[in-house]
Design an enzyme around this catalytic site. Structure first.
Site, mmCIF file in Angstrom:
data_model
loop_
_atom_site.group_PDB
_atom_site.id
_atom_site.type_symbol
_atom_site.label_atom_id
_atom_site.label_comp_id
_atom_site.label_asym_id
_atom_site.label_seq_id
_atom_site.Cartn_x
_atom_site.Cartn_y
_atom_site.Cartn_z
ATOM 1 N N ASP A 1 0.820 -1.212 0.000
ATOM 2 C CA ASP A 1 0.000 0.000 0.000
ATOM 3 C C ASP A 1 0.851 1.257 0.000
ATOM 4 O OD1 ASP A 1 -2.382 1.441 2.389
ATOM 5 O OD2 ASP A 1 -1.892 1.927 0.306
ATOM 6 N N ASP B 1 -1.779 5.588 -5.311
ATOM 7 C CA ASP B 1 -2.127 4.770 -4.147
ATOM 8 C C ASP B 1 -2.498 3.340 -4.527
ATOM 9 O OD1 ASP B 1 -4.605 5.095 -1.458
ATOM 10 O OD2 ASP B 1 -2.982 3.669 -1.853
#
Ligand code: ZSD
Length: 404
Positions: free
Chosen positions: A110, A294
């Site tokens: 992430d 992201d």
């Protein structure tokens, strides 16, 4: 038999250096010495060589300075496959080895957060069911980071918290010996139910780490100085295996040229500004979009005016309150969406912008592009990243994007 002078001239000629041929019987010769303009002086190295030449003592600090400069150890790289978790590419799963002997866990990489946390032997049994667990007590290299705790909440209000160990963490063959591994003693429902992953590897900037009282470094931050280059790439793919590569760029993964743009890590994210956008292959406009790259967010989340401009080209598109997003007939051919970044244009095909039917077998589909209005930040999540090879370049604080 060549005279010394004749030998010298032929040797120098062969090595590309000019020479003055001594006249017969002359006792001297002069030669030009080429200056190596590529040589970059390094003080400690010069000192080291002088001390070594005359047998002077050499301190450990001087040895370390020289070793660091000349990276006497081989600069390393890592490469790990990553796979979509389900038919909607909701998230991507990468295998990570933790501890000694290795305990292999499926984790979600992430770039939008900065904590490496895992389901563990400390996670309540009712929450841990179905997950692969990290057991620090079964690792000879695990050490409790006494007094440290962590707690994190994500954009979708999912959350987790717990205590902290350090242990060896290996990704794609590259090991960080003393990585903070955040062990979950509490996890929210979203994670309990998501049994395909057993935690996250935060690849954001260290400033975003949530360990208290002393924030910890991310795995990549710990690895960066030992990698061939302080960067990693994300190659996420629709319904096929992709990769995270560390320390090198495999340009063969992309069709287009890599365009670079400054990255702003001040908030912990990989922030950047796209220079414009267009729908359906039209010319890019000059409406800039500031957002983050992201990998931990599924969707492409942009301002309402852009979302409207896109779905005005989709006949059956409508906002569905129960889905909290724009849906449309699955049979509709969607236009592409393009954005400019680093002098390049990244085009997301219409297929990538149809995320999934709203329910198994439904003929109504959910859009990969949705509004960022209630988030307060624009997010170039997996829907956008799947169209590109993305370079997360910590060393130069920049992001590279190349069309795939
Ligand atoms: C199923 C499914 N569908 O989409 C996701 C995600 C899941 C997995 N899911 C329900 C569980 C879950 C929730 C989160 N994740 N995984 C990953 C980290 N989260 C982020 C990261 C970040 N950078 N930004 C926002 N949240 C929240």
């Amino acid at each position: 038999m060549q005279t010394f002078g004749a030998f010298l001239v032929s040797f120098l000629a062969a090595s590309g250096m000019a020479a003055a041929l001594p006249t017969e019987g002359q006792k001297t010769a002069s030669i030009e010495v080429a200056y190596n303009k590529n040589y970059v002086a390094h003080g400690p190295t010069a000192l080291f060589k002088a001390k070594r030449k005359y047998g002077a003592p050499i301190s450990d600090n001087l040895k370390a300075a020289v070793a660091a400069k000349h990276s006497l150890t081989k600069r390393q790289t890592g490469s790990a496959n990553t796979n979509p978790s389900d038919s909607a590419d909701d998230e991507y799963i990468t295998s990570v080895s933790i501890g000694t002997p290795a305990q292999v866990l499926p984790l979600d990489f992430d770039t939008g957060s900065s904590d490496l946390w895992v389901f563990s032997s400390e996670t309540p049994k009712s929450s841990a069911s179905g997950h692969t667990l990290y057991s620090p007590s079964k690792s000879s290299t695990a050490k409790k980071l006494s007094g440290s705790t962590w707690s994190i909440e994500y954009g979708d209000k999912s959350s987790s918290s717990g205590d902290v160990y350090t242990d060896v963490v290996t990704i794609g063959g590259f090991s960080v010996k003393t990585q903070a591994v955040e062990s979950a003693t509490k996890v929210s429902t979203q994670f309990v139910q998501d049994t395909v992953i057993s935690g996250l590897v935060g690849l954001g900037f260290d400033v975003g780490n949530q360990v208290s009282p002393r924030p910890q470094k991310t795995w990549f931050s710990n690895a960066a100085n030992s990698l061939a280059e302080p960067l990693f790439t994300a190659d996420l793919r629709h319904q096929e295996t992709g990769s995270y590569n560390f320390g090198f760029i495999d340009t063969s993964l992309a069709k287009g040229t890599i365009g670079y743009t400054p990255a702003d890590g001040s908030e912990g994210y990989w922030g950047f500004t796209a220079t414009g956008y267009s729908v359906g292959g039209a010319k890019l406009n000059r409406n800039s979009i500031t957002g983050i790259a992201d990998t931990g967010t599924t969707l492409l989340l942009l301002p309402d005016n852009i979302v409207d401009a896109y779905y005005n080209n989709v006949e059956s598109a409508q906002y569905d309150d129960s889905q909290e997003g724009v849906v449309f007939d699955c049979s509709e051919d969607l236009p592409s969406f393009s954005f400019g970044v680093g002098g390049q244009t990244i085009t997301i095909s219409g297929d990538l912008l149809n995320l999934t039917p709203i329910e198994e077998g439904s003929s109504t589909c959910f859009g990969g592009l949705q509004s960022s209005a209630d988030i307060g930040i624009n997010i170039f999540g997996d829907v956008a990243l799947k169209a590109a090879l993305v370079v997360f370049d910590l060393g130069n604080e920049r992001l590279g994007w190349a069309q795939k």
